[in-house]
Design a protein around this motif. Structure first.
Motif, PDB file in Angstrom:
ATOM      1  N   VAL A   1      29.255  35.583  34.010  1.00 35.12           N
ATOM      2  CA  VAL A   1      30.433  36.187  33.543  1.00 35.12           C
ATOM      3  C   VAL A   1      30.559  37.531  34.039  1.00 35.12           C
ATOM      4  N   GLU A   2      29.565  38.327  34.201  1.00 33.87           N
ATOM      5  CA  GLU A   2      29.476  39.716  34.772  1.00 33.87           C
ATOM      6  C   GLU A   2      30.248  39.806  36.185  1.00 33.87           C
ATOM      7  N   VAL A   3      29.873  38.682  36.825  1.00 33.07           N
ATOM      8  CA  VAL A   3      30.029  38.504  38.125  1.00 33.07           C
ATOM      9  C   VAL A   3      31.618  38.079  38.322  1.00 33.07           C
ATOM     10  N   SER A   4      32.109  37.319  37.374  1.00 33.63           N
ATOM     11  CA  SER A   4      33.532  36.866  37.483  1.00 33.63           C
ATOM     12  C   SER A   4      34.408  38.124  37.207  1.00 33.63           C
ATOM     13  N   LYS A   5      33.930  39.055  36.267  1.00 32.09           N
ATOM     14  CA  LYS A   5      34.647  40.316  35.602  1.00 32.09           C
ATOM     15  C   LYS A   5      34.448  41.321  37.051  1.00 32.09           C
ATOM     16  N   ALA A   6      33.476  41.269  37.756  1.00 33.85           N
ATOM     17  CA  ALA A   6      33.370  42.336  38.897  1.00 33.85           C
ATOM     18  C   ALA A   6      34.192  41.721  39.904  1.00 33.85           C
ATOM     19  N   LEU A   7      34.532  40.612  40.093  1.00 34.87           N
ATOM     20  CA  LEU A   7      35.386  39.990  41.311  1.00 34.87           C
ATOM     21  C   LEU A   7      36.712  39.867  41.002  1.00 34.87           C
ATOM     22  N   GLY A   8      36.913  39.912  39.442  1.00 36.47           N
ATOM     23  CA  GLY A   8      38.354  39.665  38.815  1.00 36.47           C
ATOM     24  C   GLY A   8      38.913  38.105  39.062  1.00 36.47           C
ATOM     25  N   VAL A   9      37.921  37.362  38.894  1.00 33.84           N
ATOM     26  CA  VAL A   9      38.270  35.777  38.922  1.00 33.84           C
ATOM     27  C   VAL A   9      37.838  35.274  37.520  1.00 33.84           C
ATOM     28  N   ASP A  10      38.391  33.990  37.214  1.00 35.78           N
ATOM     29  CA  ASP A  10      37.967  33.333  36.161  1.00 35.78           C
ATOM     30  C   ASP A  10      36.649  32.714  36.521  1.00 35.78           C
ATOM     31  N   VAL A  11      35.690  32.823  35.568  1.00 36.12           N
ATOM     32  CA  VAL A  11      34.320  32.413  35.763  1.00 36.12           C
ATOM     33  C   VAL A  11      34.238  31.054  36.168  1.00 36.12           C
ATOM     34  N   ARG A  12      35.236  30.120  35.821  1.00 33.46           N
ATOM     35  CA  ARG A  12      35.377  28.816  36.484  1.00 33.46           C
ATOM     36  C   ARG A  12      35.423  28.668  38.128  1.00 33.46           C
TER      37      ARG A  12
END
Length: 78
Positions: free
Chosen positions: A51-62
């Motif tokens: 989830v942290e990775v998705s936020k850092a990259l600005g993408v949906d976790v899926r």
């Protein structure tokens, strides 16, 4: 068994976003070697970290996961 398959798409998303694993490691406060292992699917981040990775990259976790749903198989009719 998915042990030898790619489970995450972190490396793909990093390329799409023109970011590096080193950049992601800095954003997350993680060792670059750990992020490198995620990118090569040698190891996997926890769900919380994903989830942290998705936020850092600005993408949906899926978007960071490879789908486990099989694509429909089409029968060719002639």
């Amino acid at each position: 068994m998915m042990a030898n398959k790619d489970i995450n798409r972190i490396k793909v998303i990093l390329v799409e976003k023109k970011k590096t694993a080193k950049w992601l490691a800095g954003e997350l406060g993680k060792d670059p070697a750990i992020v490198s292992k995620w990118c090569t699917n040698v190891s996997q981040p926890s769900l919380d970290t994903l989830v942290e990775v998705s936020k850092a990259l600005g993408v949906d976790v899926r978007e960071l996961l490879v789908s486990t749903k099989e694509e429909p198989k089409y029968i060719r009719v002639e």
